[in-house]
Design an enzyme around this catalytic site. Structure first.
Site, PDB file in Angstrom:
ATOM      1  N   LYS A 280       1.749 -15.541  11.084  1.00 18.05           N
ATOM      2  CA  LYS A 280       2.719 -14.587  10.551  1.00 18.05           C
ATOM      3  C   LYS A 280       3.963 -14.578  11.447  1.00 18.05           C
ATOM      4  CE  LYS A 280       2.402 -10.046   8.436  1.00 18.05           C
ATOM      5  NZ  LYS A 280       1.443  -9.046   7.962  1.00 18.05           N
ATOM      6  N   GLU A 361      -7.999   2.363   0.152  1.00 21.82           N
ATOM      7  CA  GLU A 361      -7.740   3.810   0.074  1.00 21.82           C
ATOM      8  C   GLU A 361      -8.911   4.568  -0.531  1.00 21.82           C
ATOM      9  OE1 GLU A 361      -5.571   1.450  -0.726  1.00 21.82           O
ATOM     10  OE2 GLU A 361      -3.831   1.812   0.556  1.00 21.82           O
ATOM     11  N   ARG A 389      -4.294   5.613  -5.901  1.00 15.03           N
ATOM     12  CA  ARG A 389      -5.476   4.759  -6.019  1.00 15.03           C
ATOM     13  C   ARG A 389      -6.776   5.539  -5.831  1.00 15.03           C
ATOM     14  NH1 ARG A 389      -5.388  -1.318  -4.284  1.00 15.03           N
ATOM     15  NH2 ARG A 389      -3.970  -1.870  -5.955  1.00 15.03           N
TER      16      ARG A 389
HETATM   17  C1  LIG Z   1      -2.941  -0.448  -1.978  1.00 18.86           C
HETATM   18  C2  LIG Z   1      -1.983  -0.774  -0.864  1.00 18.86           C
HETATM   19  N1  LIG Z   1      -2.122  -0.186   0.337  1.00 18.86           N
HETATM   20  C3  LIG Z   1      -1.259  -0.468   1.335  1.00 18.86           C
HETATM   21  C4  LIG Z   1      -0.240  -1.347   1.136  1.00 18.86           C
HETATM   22  C5  LIG Z   1       0.792  -1.594   2.245  1.00 18.86           C
HETATM   23  N2  LIG Z   1       0.807  -3.017   2.635  1.00 18.86           N
HETATM   24  C6  LIG Z   1       1.767  -3.849   2.218  1.00 18.86           C
HETATM   25  S1  LIG Z   1       1.544  -5.410   2.763  1.00 18.86           S
HETATM   26  C7  LIG Z   1       0.188  -4.938   3.642  1.00 18.86           C
HETATM   27  C8  LIG Z   1      -0.539  -5.947   4.470  1.00 18.86           C
HETATM   28  C9  LIG Z   1      -0.958  -7.131   3.663  1.00 18.86           C
HETATM   29  O1  LIG Z   1      -1.644  -8.020   4.495  1.00 18.86           O
HETATM   30  P1  LIG Z   1      -2.006  -9.456   3.970  1.00 18.86           P
HETATM   31  O2  LIG Z   1      -2.533  -9.376   2.593  1.00 18.86           O
HETATM   32  O3  LIG Z   1      -2.880 -10.095   4.974  1.00 18.86           O
HETATM   33  O4  LIG Z   1      -0.612 -10.201   3.885  1.00 18.86           O
HETATM   34  P2  LIG Z   1       0.338 -10.692   5.092  1.00 18.86           P
HETATM   35  O5  LIG Z   1       1.500  -9.763   5.080  1.00 18.86           O
HETATM   36  O6  LIG Z   1      -0.420 -10.628   6.372  1.00 18.86           O
HETATM   37  O7  LIG Z   1       0.709 -12.071   4.714  1.00 18.86           O
HETATM   38  C10 LIG Z   1      -0.102  -3.594   3.477  1.00 18.86           C
HETATM   39  C11 LIG Z   1      -1.212  -2.877   4.102  1.00 18.86           C
HETATM   40  C12 LIG Z   1      -0.131  -1.939  -0.143  1.00 18.86           C
HETATM   41  N3  LIG Z   1       0.853  -2.772  -0.441  1.00 18.86           N
HETATM   42  N4  LIG Z   1      -1.015  -1.637  -1.115  1.00 18.86           N
END
Ligand SMILES: Cc1ncc(C[n+]2csc(CCOP(=O)(O)OP(=O)(O)O)c2C)c(N)n1
Length: 643
Positions: A280, A361, A389
């Site tokens: 990342k 959640e 959610r």
């Molecule tokens: C239901 C929900 N909860 C929290 C979030 C906030 N959120 C946005 S991106 C993210 C992390 C995603 O991690 P990953 O899928 O590993 O993708 P990366 O950014 O590491 O490539 C979070 C927690 C969200 N988008 N949806």
């Protein structure tokens, strides 16, 4: 620049390895430059450059269906599908969305932003492709963070069972916002930490492939050997147990290697995970140096004058810590958002009382119910938009049991740049329907602190919802806050507490001037501004800070009912929100007597676009001039009816 020559995925297929390498560098530079201006998801996109190029070179979008979980990592996809020129307007009103958007491009399928849904879309689309007998691939890119969400597991289970042909690219960078919370993730990290692993594994696989396969016994033997080898070197293969093939892990920054793996995956008749390891924030020093979040997203200062950015989050963070010092039962729960919700200091001081459950959640809320049953006092900190959610869990697992779980909902109301799926406009409507729920809506960071202190002592469930940027509390309110908490009381701001009725015959029904505005949370500032305008025009205007949306303060309701017109204003859904509750409560106050009309102002039942929060509020008539205008119009009608 090679990037200037790319207007569709077909252009990528013409490039040789050296040009691809140069292109990846150009894309990184372009994204850093664009996102520094507009804000947005930086680290996630920098990590997905080569992955995206490989996907678009192997597959033929939009005939092949490429899907992105959460959608925050799709900037590179946007760049190579002809949207480079739109990046100057990324996340701005009327500009390029920060997520895939169907109206922007035929290459985008899902309007997303809430995590962990993509494998379900993929299952559905694969079923439709199959029924149509079409020759199209379905490819779903999902992060290791999004893989921790319940829906992702449900879809995997279903995919494994149904055998649908979906190619799942697991983009594993070991991070969501923070390091990913998952045993699956932990075993993957072990692999990542072992540089010789991929080499050894490739060597073994090649050796196995080279063995002469004579008849089915030899084939079986080879499978057994492969399985035994995996047992030694790999974590127990979770995916294969579910019926989903798993290849990798492979280097997610090696375009040629990824292309080969994807071509292999196409040959598989059923669901398959291509597991790629990425870094990342790759290629940008500040992101690579940010050990926790890898510059997951970049903020550009957008606070309006007179407001304090993130002050509510900070007030929550420090007050919770203070309360936790005195109440050992207090525990804090986050769904992968410890940083953005202000829980990092809590995690640092009380690691054993802090729970990051992953992007989950629903699980967070029912786990909180269990903790409360066991005598703990859980505080569930989530963004308002993600609370939706877990409504069923909040209603039945917490509410039905009357458990003292406190929901701390940050980013409530109109949020802005992230668009329709990120506005926190549902929380009041949802929580108002939960019996026994106490609902706080602070209008300032200072009042949030006071409310938090009250809320942790309540017997049943409670919610405090606050906006990202709260106005600074007016001086007289500040003075009051430092002397005493108000419990569940509302606060009359104009005329100030102890002041006398503005006009009219004392004691008679509707004796307190003509208009009473009951403002919820951040809308208090708009109400005060509207009151200034109206008073200058000779319209006596009372303003209350509602503070507690449920139960409503009877003194406030009685006072409001003495006016010619009551106006409620909230930055949440108009239908079924605080205003609806106020209408009912005022009608119930004066049975047999004519209750004053109540004008309910709030957000419409519509998908509100992206833009700056304050501009969006103004567009919706939820700023000072908007509220004053609505009052003028309604008062005109009301006076006509009442006189
Ligand atoms: C239901 C929900 N909860 C929290 C979030 C906030 N959120 C946005 S991106 C993210 C992390 C995603 O991690 P990953 O899928 O590993 O993708 P990366 O950014 O590491 O490539 C979070 C927690 C969200 N988008 N949806």
């Amino acid at each position: 620049m090679i990037l200037d020559t790319i207007s569709s995925p077909a252009d990528l297929k013409e490039l040789g390895p050296d040009q691809l390498l140069l292109l990846a560098g150009e894309i990184r530079e372009f994204i850093v430059d664009a996102v520094t201006r507009t804000g947005g998801h930086l680290g996630s996109n920098l990590g997905a450059v080569e992955l995206t190029l490989a996907v678009h070179r192997v597959f033929d979008s939009p005939r092949d269906i490429i899907l992105w979980d959460t959608g925050h990592q799709a900037y590179v996809h946007k760049l190579v599908t002809g949207r480079k020129d739109g990046f100057a307007t990324l996340r701005q009103a009327g500009g390029l969305s920060g997520y895939p958007s169907r109206k922007e491009s035929e290459h985008d399928w899902v309007e997303n932003s809430h995590a962990s849904t993509i494998l379900s879309y993929a299952h559905g689309l694969a079923a439709a492709v199959e029924q149509a007998g079409a020759d199209r691939r379905v490819i779903a890119v999902v992060g290791d963070g999004a893989m921790t969400g319940g829906m992702a597991f449900e879809a995997l289970n279903n995919l494994g069972h149904s055998g649908r042909r979906v190619i799942i690219i697991l983009n594993d960078n070991g991070r969501s916002y923070a390091p990913t919370v998952s045993r699956l993730g932990e075993s993957l990290t072990r692999l990542r930490a072992n540089p010789s692993y991929v080499q050894t594994r490739n060597w073994m696989e090649q050796a196995l492939r080279d063995l002469p396969a004579v008849g089915s016994y030899a084939q079986l033997g080879m499978q057994g050997l492969r399985a035994a080898f995996r047992e030694v070197l790999e974590p127990r293969d979770f995916f294969e147990d579910l019926g989903v093939r798993h290849i990798g892990p492979i280097d997610g920054h090696d375009i040629a290697g990824m292309e080969q793996a994807l071509r292999d995956a196409v040959a598989n008749d059923g669901p398959i995970v291509v597991h790629v390891l990425t870094q990342k924030g790759r290629g940008y020093g500040p992101a690579e140096d940010d050990e926790i979040q890898c510059l997951h997203d970049l903020k550009v200062q957008t606070a309006a004058p007179g407001s304090v950015p993130a002050s509510c989050t900070e007030a929550f963070s420090s007050t919770l810590l203070d309360l936790a010092d005195r109440h050992p039962q207090i525990v804090a729960i986050t769904a992968a958002m410890a940083g953005p919700t202000g829980l990092l200091p809590f995690q640092a001081r009380y690691p054993d009382r802090f729970f990051d459950v992953g992007i989950a959640e629903q699980h967070a809320v029912t786990a909180a119910a269990g903790m409360a049953m066991g005598g703990l006092r859980p505080v569930v900190a989530v963004y308002s938009t993600f609370f939706s959610r877990a409504f069923d869990q909040a209603n039945l697992d917490v509410g039905l049991h009357g458990l003292p779980v406190l929901f701390a909902l940050d980013r409530a109301g109109i949020t802005g740049d992230d668009g329709p799926s990120h506005h926190g406009v549902l929380d009041l409507v949802l929580t108002l329907t939960i019996p026994g729920m106490t609902i706080f809506a602070p209008s300032s960071a200072e009042d949030l602190e006071a409310m938090l202190r009250t809320a942790v002592d309540l017997d049943g469930p409670a919610v405090i919802r606050w906006p990202k940027n709260a106005p600074v509390a007016p001086a007289h309110v500040l003075a009051e806050l430092t002397t005493a908490g108000r419990g569940l009381d509302a606060r009359r701001l104009r005329p100030a507490a102890g002041g006398s009725p503005v006009s009219g015959a004392a004691g008679s029904f509707r004796s307190y001037g003509s208009v009473c505005i009951l403002a919820v949370g951040k809308m208090v500032a708009a109400a005060l501004e509207a009151a200034d305008e109206l008073t200058a025009e000779g319209i006596d205007t009372t303003v209350w800070d509602v503070r507690v949306v449920k139960p409503l303060d009877p003194a406030m309701l009685a006072d409001a009912a003495r006016h010619q017109l009551v106006v409620s204003v909230e930055d949440g859904l108009r239908v079924g929100g605080a205003g609806s509750a106020i209408v009912d409560a005022i009608a119930a106050l004066s049975p047999g007597r004519q209750a004053p009309p109540v004008l309910v102002l709030g957000t419409p039942a519509a998908y509100i676009p992206q833009g700056k929060a304050n501009q969006l509020l103004a567009d919706l008539g939820l700023d000072g001039p908007g509220v004053a205008g609505a009052v003028r119009a309604a008062r005109h009608d009301a006076v006509l009816q009442l006189d």
